[in-house]
Design a protein around this motif. Structure first.
Motif, PDB file in Angstrom:
ATOM      1  N   ILE A 146       6.834   4.682  -2.309  1.00 52.59           N
ATOM      2  CA  ILE A 146       6.197   3.846  -1.481  1.00 52.59           C
ATOM      3  C   ILE A 146       6.298   2.352  -2.635  1.00 52.59           C
ATOM      4  N   VAL A 148       5.274  -1.474  -1.911  1.00 48.68           N
ATOM      5  CA  VAL A 148       4.979  -2.536  -0.541  1.00 48.68           C
ATOM      6  C   VAL A 148       4.950  -3.476  -1.113  1.00 48.68           C
ATOM      7  N   ILE A 150       2.273  -6.368  -0.476  1.00 47.95           N
ATOM      8  CA  ILE A 150       1.607  -7.184   0.315  1.00 47.95           C
ATOM      9  C   ILE A 150       1.213  -8.401   0.712  1.00 47.95           C
ATOM     10  N   ARG A 173      -0.024   4.691  -8.414  1.00 47.09           N
ATOM     11  CA  ARG A 173       0.201   3.220  -8.573  1.00 47.09           C
ATOM     12  C   ARG A 173       0.967   3.218 -10.136  1.00 47.09           C
ATOM     13  N   ALA A 176       2.207  -3.139 -10.583  1.00 47.66           N
ATOM     14  CA  ALA A 176       2.363  -4.734  -9.828  1.00 47.66           C
ATOM     15  C   ALA A 176       2.377  -5.745 -10.628  1.00 47.66           C
ATOM     16  N   THR A 183       1.808  -9.511  -3.280  1.00 50.25           N
ATOM     17  CA  THR A 183       1.565  -8.369  -4.622  1.00 50.25           C
ATOM     18  C   THR A 183       2.235  -7.209  -4.322  1.00 50.25           C
ATOM     19  N   LEU A 185       3.218  -4.210  -5.027  1.00 49.27           N
ATOM     20  CA  LEU A 185       2.802  -2.871  -5.689  1.00 49.27           C
ATOM     21  C   LEU A 185       3.956  -1.354  -5.683  1.00 49.27           C
ATOM     22  N   PHE A 187       4.301   2.671  -5.532  1.00 52.46           N
ATOM     23  CA  PHE A 187       2.828   4.393  -5.628  1.00 52.46           C
ATOM     24  C   PHE A 187       4.107   4.876  -5.712  1.00 52.46           C
TER      25      PHE A 187
ATOM     26  N   PRO B 152      -5.479   3.892  -4.047  1.00 54.05           N
ATOM     27  CA  PRO B 152      -4.073   4.802  -4.066  1.00 54.05           C
ATOM     28  C   PRO B 152      -4.666   5.941  -3.614  1.00 54.05           C
ATOM     29  N   ARG B 173      -4.290 -15.471  -1.469  1.00 53.87           N
ATOM     30  CA  ARG B 173      -4.910 -14.528  -3.130  1.00 53.87           C
ATOM     31  C   ARG B 173      -4.785 -15.306  -4.606  1.00 53.87           C
ATOM     32  N   ALA B 178      -5.001  -4.876 -11.893  1.00 51.61           N
ATOM     33  CA  ALA B 178      -4.561  -3.937 -11.615  1.00 51.61           C
ATOM     34  C   ALA B 178      -4.642  -2.419 -13.150  1.00 51.61           C
ATOM     35  N   LEU B 185      -7.796  -7.400  -5.632  1.00 50.36           N
ATOM     36  CA  LEU B 185      -7.273  -8.660  -4.746  1.00 50.36           C
ATOM     37  C   LEU B 185      -8.104  -9.249  -4.215  1.00 50.36           C
TER      38      LEU B 185
END
Lengths: 191, 191
Positions: A146, A148, A150, A173, A176, A183, A185, A187, B152, B173, B178, B185
């Motif tokens: 996944i 993403v 953000i 994760r 990053a 952000t 990321l 996973f 995660p 942000r 991480a 965050l």
């Protein structure tokens, strides 16, 4: 065998589109900012994230709603969203009009679409697009990663990327990258 | 005037507790991992994030449910969750039994609780704890910063940190750290 990666921009409150999305309003109300990292003054890091995602994608699986919102009267020109990269559209009913040859309409479910996409992706990955596709594929164990992005906004409504799952799923994760607009990321789904 | 910061651990799918949370099961089903970065082999970066959050906190506002889940028979000993840091508990009805003096029960709403907390926080910040408190405070313009520790895992159900808002809210942000157990965050609320 090709990995299956769901790659989506998501607001901090978990939405991938705002309310009232349609072909005329594809991002939904108040959600244009979700794509600032792509379209509106991206940094070099944003561009590198996008480039890597595009370069590794060998086939796409998407739902009919994503297809209808973006295609129709030539939304992607003569090809698909990534030119001649094959796209498998999961739908209950195949359309009667003709679409460019990159599109294959799959009427027997997301598992079948992913299998067909894997068979064509070669040494690249399958990109699984859309919240519905992910929510169907994840509980079936069909999603490997996944990704993403953000975005620093609370949209407050619309379509969530993550809805109720039958059980918890552990992730790891693997990267990053923080830019002002997102952000990023990644996973890995742990099995 | 003291800033108001909501600081919460959240699964990637947006939950701060799993299903069936109670005093006996305070994190809810399948959500223990949300607090691994605090309790289970944190890295130096995790410890630094926690230390900074604790050091800057001059007063706490929490809802009655968080209070009841953790207090009761001495869950926090003779003090509050942060020793003698004042805690303002938003509740419809003040309890009749006595609790340690750090607790003040506020029956006229989250705005009043935050005002009282700001008045005692001095040059530190007010920590707003719990999804309900944030969902009440944010639309009222009472939250200055959101600090989320994205863990995660997909919990699949429970209490979401973010529910429907009356309108979108832009964020900025301000930091990203991480670690294997969490992506820390911090976001400033833009007005």
């Amino acid at each position: 065998m090709a990995s299956v990666i769901c790659d989506m921009s998501m607001s901090l409150d978990g939405y991938v589109t705002g309310p009232n999305d349609s072909r005329e309003n594809p991002f939904g109300d108040g959600a244009g900012m979700l794509h600032d990292w792509l379209f509106n003054d991206p940094t070099d890091d944003d561009r590198a994230v996008l480039r890597e995602a595009l370069d590794r994608c060998g086939a796409i699986v998407m739902g009919r709603r994503s297809f209808d919102k973006n295609e129709g009267d030539g939304g992607w020109g003569d090809g698909g969203p990534l030119g001649d990269t094959p796209v498998f559209v999961v739908t209950h009913h195949a359309p009667t009009r003709r679409y460019p040859a990159v599109f294959t309409f799959v009427t027997d479910g997301v598992r079948s679409a992913i299998e067909q996409a894997k068979a064509t992706a070669g040494d690249k990955v399958v990109g699984l697009h859309g919240a519905t596709m992910m929510q169907q594929g994840l509980p079936l164990g069909l999603v490997d990663e996944i990704s993403v992005h953000i975005v620093p906004v609370l949209i407050g409504g619309g379509t969530r990327l993550f809805e109720t799952l039958p059980e918890g799923i552990a992730l790891e994760r693997v990267s990053a990258i923080a830019t002002p607009a997102a952000t990023h990321l990644r996973f890995r789904v742990r099995r």
